[in-house]
Design a protein around this motif. Sequence first.
Motif, mmCIF file in Angstrom:
data_model
loop_
_atom_site.group_PDB
_atom_site.id
_atom_site.type_symbol
_atom_site.label_atom_id
_atom_site.label_comp_id
_atom_site.label_asym_id
_atom_site.label_seq_id
_atom_site.Cartn_x
_atom_site.Cartn_y
_atom_site.Cartn_z
ATOM 1 N N UNK A 43 71.804 96.146 -4.582
ATOM 2 C CA UNK A 43 72.974 95.444 -5.103
ATOM 3 C C UNK A 43 72.623 94.500 -6.252
ATOM 4 N N UNK A 44 71.349 94.246 -6.476
ATOM 5 C CA UNK A 44 70.929 93.354 -7.549
ATOM 6 C C UNK A 44 71.044 94.020 -8.913
ATOM 7 N N UNK A 45 70.985 95.347 -8.933
ATOM 8 C CA UNK A 45 71.023 96.086 -10.192
ATOM 9 C C UNK A 45 72.452 96.382 -10.624
ATOM 10 N N UNK A 46 72.683 96.340 -11.932
ATOM 11 C CA UNK A 46 73.994 96.715 -12.462
ATOM 12 C C UNK A 46 74.079 98.244 -12.497
ATOM 13 N N UNK A 47 75.291 98.759 -12.741
ATOM 14 C CA UNK A 47 75.470 100.207 -12.812
ATOM 15 C C UNK A 47 74.610 100.810 -13.917
ATOM 16 N N UNK A 48 74.530 100.130 -15.048
ATOM 17 C CA UNK A 48 73.732 100.623 -16.174
ATOM 18 C C UNK A 48 72.252 100.675 -15.802
ATOM 19 N N UNK A 79 71.014 100.917 -12.785
ATOM 20 C CA UNK A 79 70.855 101.996 -11.809
ATOM 21 C C UNK A 79 70.797 103.347 -12.507
ATOM 22 N N UNK A 80 71.686 103.529 -13.475
ATOM 23 C CA UNK A 80 71.724 104.786 -14.219
ATOM 24 C C UNK A 80 70.410 105.024 -14.956
ATOM 25 N N UNK A 81 69.891 103.995 -15.599
ATOM 26 C CA UNK A 81 68.620 104.120 -16.320
ATOM 27 C C UNK A 81 67.464 104.435 -15.372
ATOM 28 N N UNK A 82 67.452 103.771 -14.235
ATOM 29 C CA UNK A 82 66.387 104.006 -13.248
ATOM 30 C C UNK A 82 66.424 105.441 -12.730
ATOM 31 N N UNK A 83 67.610 105.932 -12.475
ATOM 32 C CA UNK A 83 67.745 107.292 -11.942
ATOM 33 C C UNK A 83 67.355 108.321 -13.005
ATOM 34 N N UNK A 84 67.722 108.072 -14.251
ATOM 35 C CA UNK A 84 67.295 108.971 -15.334
ATOM 36 C C UNK A 84 65.773 109.021 -15.409
#
Length: 161
Positions: A102-107, A109-114
Amino acid sequence: MNKTQFFFVLAFITISFNTAFAQYGYGNGYGNGYGGYGMGRNSMSQMNQADMKPKEIPVEVTVAKIMEKLKPQLNLDELQTIAIGNVYTDIIKSQTAIMKDEKLSQQEKSNEIKALFEINERKVNEYLNEEQRQKYKALKEEGGNNKKEKEKKKKSKKEDE
């Protein structure tokens, strides 16, 4: 009273009782209505919320499905199947952890998953020979195209409505 009047009176009484009991939840046999065995609106809504949460599919089941598809298409041997299965297990667990953070923003999270998918690609390719790499690349591109086609179909259906 003649038979016709008796029949109408009996039908009226039966319908009245059925309607009255149905309002309190007795009509369906479960007793889950407003007055049914102490279960009011609050307890029912709590039960519904608990049932509505999606159940997590175990990582092993997901990986098994992926490997079931990849093994014959890439002609993997047992060692490759195990190694690539382990790579997918690690990636999926990492992805789940990122999504729950929950500490990470959607952006973020998206970058991490990429980044995870890029790492996954490299690790999987380490276990494949050249022919398998080409097939794997084609499968990935085909999967991406299928997703795009599905999105287009969904959009066109919404526009038609």
